[in-house]
Design a protein around this motif. Structure first.
Motif, PDB file in Angstrom:
ATOM      1  N   ASP A 107      15.687  88.710  46.153  1.00  0.00           N
ATOM      2  CA  ASP A 107      15.611  89.161  44.757  1.00  0.00           C
ATOM      3  C   ASP A 107      14.928  90.519  44.656  1.00  0.00           C
ATOM      4  O   ASP A 107      15.383  91.388  43.915  1.00  0.00           O
ATOM      5  CB  ASP A 107      14.846  88.152  43.897  1.00  0.00           C
ATOM      6  CG  ASP A 107      15.695  86.991  43.427  1.00  0.00           C
ATOM      7  OD1 ASP A 107      16.940  87.101  43.501  1.00  0.00           O
ATOM      8  OD2 ASP A 107      15.120  85.994  42.980  1.00  0.00           O
ATOM      9  N   LEU A 108      13.850  90.699  45.389  1.00  0.00           N
ATOM     10  CA  LEU A 108      13.120  91.966  45.332  1.00  0.00           C
ATOM     11  C   LEU A 108      13.965  93.119  45.858  1.00  0.00           C
ATOM     12  O   LEU A 108      13.975  94.209  45.278  1.00  0.00           O
ATOM     13  CB  LEU A 108      11.818  91.860  46.129  1.00  0.00           C
ATOM     14  CG  LEU A 108      10.788  90.897  45.559  1.00  0.00           C
ATOM     15  CD1 LEU A 108       9.617  90.751  46.523  1.00  0.00           C
ATOM     16  CD2 LEU A 108      10.322  91.337  44.190  1.00  0.00           C
ATOM     17  N   ARG A 158      21.033  87.486  41.649  1.00  0.00           N
ATOM     18  CA  ARG A 158      19.799  86.685  41.647  1.00  0.00           C
ATOM     19  C   ARG A 158      19.920  85.624  42.723  1.00  0.00           C
ATOM     20  O   ARG A 158      20.897  84.891  42.790  1.00  0.00           O
ATOM     21  CB  ARG A 158      19.588  86.059  40.279  1.00  0.00           C
ATOM     22  CG  ARG A 158      19.309  87.104  39.220  1.00  0.00           C
ATOM     23  CD  ARG A 158      19.139  86.477  37.892  1.00  0.00           C
ATOM     24  NE  ARG A 158      18.099  85.452  37.973  1.00  0.00           N
ATOM     25  CZ  ARG A 158      17.184  85.241  37.059  1.00  0.00           C
ATOM     26  NH1 ARG A 158      17.172  85.967  35.986  1.00  0.00           N
ATOM     27  NH2 ARG A 158      16.282  84.300  37.209  1.00  0.00           N
ATOM     28  N   ARG A 159      18.915  85.550  43.572  1.00  0.00           N
ATOM     29  CA  ARG A 159      18.995  84.691  44.745  1.00  0.00           C
ATOM     30  C   ARG A 159      17.885  83.654  44.742  1.00  0.00           C
ATOM     31  O   ARG A 159      16.917  83.747  43.990  1.00  0.00           O
ATOM     32  CB  ARG A 159      18.898  85.538  46.017  1.00  0.00           C
ATOM     33  CG  ARG A 159      19.858  86.709  46.094  1.00  0.00           C
ATOM     34  CD  ARG A 159      21.294  86.295  45.978  1.00  0.00           C
ATOM     35  NE  ARG A 159      21.684  85.518  47.140  1.00  0.00           N
ATOM     36  CZ  ARG A 159      22.909  85.278  47.519  1.00  0.00           C
ATOM     37  NH1 ARG A 159      23.904  85.753  46.804  1.00  0.00           N
ATOM     38  NH2 ARG A 159      23.181  84.549  48.581  1.00  0.00           N
ATOM     39  N   GLY A 160      18.003  82.681  45.647  1.00  0.00           N
ATOM     40  CA  GLY A 160      16.986  81.651  45.796  1.00  0.00           C
ATOM     41  C   GLY A 160      15.765  82.118  46.561  1.00  0.00           C
ATOM     42  O   GLY A 160      14.694  81.545  46.432  1.00  0.00           O
ATOM     43  N   LEU A 161      15.913  83.152  47.364  1.00  0.00           N
ATOM     44  CA  LEU A 161      14.786  83.685  48.123  1.00  0.00           C
ATOM     45  C   LEU A 161      14.200  84.894  47.385  1.00  0.00           C
ATOM     46  O   LEU A 161      14.917  85.842  47.058  1.00  0.00           O
ATOM     47  CB  LEU A 161      15.232  84.134  49.523  1.00  0.00           C
ATOM     48  CG  LEU A 161      15.630  83.028  50.494  1.00  0.00           C
ATOM     49  CD1 LEU A 161      16.149  83.626  51.800  1.00  0.00           C
ATOM     50  CD2 LEU A 161      14.441  82.123  50.786  1.00  0.00           C
ATOM     51  N   LEU A 162      12.911  84.854  47.156  1.00  0.00           N
ATOM     52  CA  LEU A 162      12.234  85.937  46.451  1.00  0.00           C
ATOM     53  C   LEU A 162      12.453  87.277  47.153  1.00  0.00           C
ATOM     54  O   LEU A 162      12.651  88.306  46.500  1.00  0.00           O
ATOM     55  CB  LEU A 162      10.737  85.638  46.340  1.00  0.00           C
ATOM     56  CG  LEU A 162       9.888  86.719  45.700  1.00  0.00           C
ATOM     57  CD1 LEU A 162      10.337  86.978  44.266  1.00  0.00           C
ATOM     58  CD2 LEU A 162       8.425  86.353  45.766  1.00  0.00           C
ATOM     59  N   GLU A 163      12.430  87.279  48.476  1.00  0.00           N
ATOM     60  CA  GLU A 163      12.606  88.520  49.224  1.00  0.00           C
ATOM     61  C   GLU A 163      13.952  89.169  48.896  1.00  0.00           C
ATOM     62  O   GLU A 163      14.047  90.377  48.719  1.00  0.00           O
ATOM     63  CB  GLU A 163      12.501  88.267  50.735  1.00  0.00           C
ATOM     64  CG  GLU A 163      11.131  87.816  51.180  1.00  0.00           C
ATOM     65  CD  GLU A 163      10.908  86.301  51.066  1.00  0.00           C
ATOM     66  OE1 GLU A 163      11.782  85.591  50.471  1.00  0.00           O
ATOM     67  OE2 GLU A 163       9.867  85.832  51.542  1.00  0.00           O
TER      68      GLU A 163
END
Length: 90
Positions: free
Chosen positions: A28-29, A21-26
């Motif tokens: 994460d996707l 799980r990351r801070g950038l949505l991209e």
């Protein structure tokens, strides 16, 4: 597969997903699609390479995922490159 492998331990798989799980949505996707496609096929070497990629900052990881950069130095080994290619294809 032995009892200490990634695939034999559901808790280790869950921890790896959580760590992705990351801070950038991209990011994460990309990781969500990656795990949906490859989670049950990952070898312990793949998990090790993925863990090394997850140690990068969000922006450095995004640059690699979007082919803005290629792995250098310690990250330029065959396991990391293979997992990175898997991530780039999802």
């Amino acid at each position: 597969m032995d009892d200490t492998s990634h695939q034999s331990d559901p808790l280790r798989r869950a921890r790896l997903r959580w760590r992705a799980r990351r801070g950038l949505l991209e990011n994460d996707l990309i990781f969500e699609r990656f795990f949906s496609r490859y989670e049950h096929d990952l070898s312990d070497a793949d998990v090790g390479a993925l863990t090394r990629l997850l140690e990068l900052s969000d922006n450095d990881l995004m640059d690699l995922l979007l082919v803005r950069k290629e792995p250098e130095g310690d990250l330029a080994d065959t396991d990391v490159v293979r997992v990175l290619e898997m991530l780039r294809t999802v």
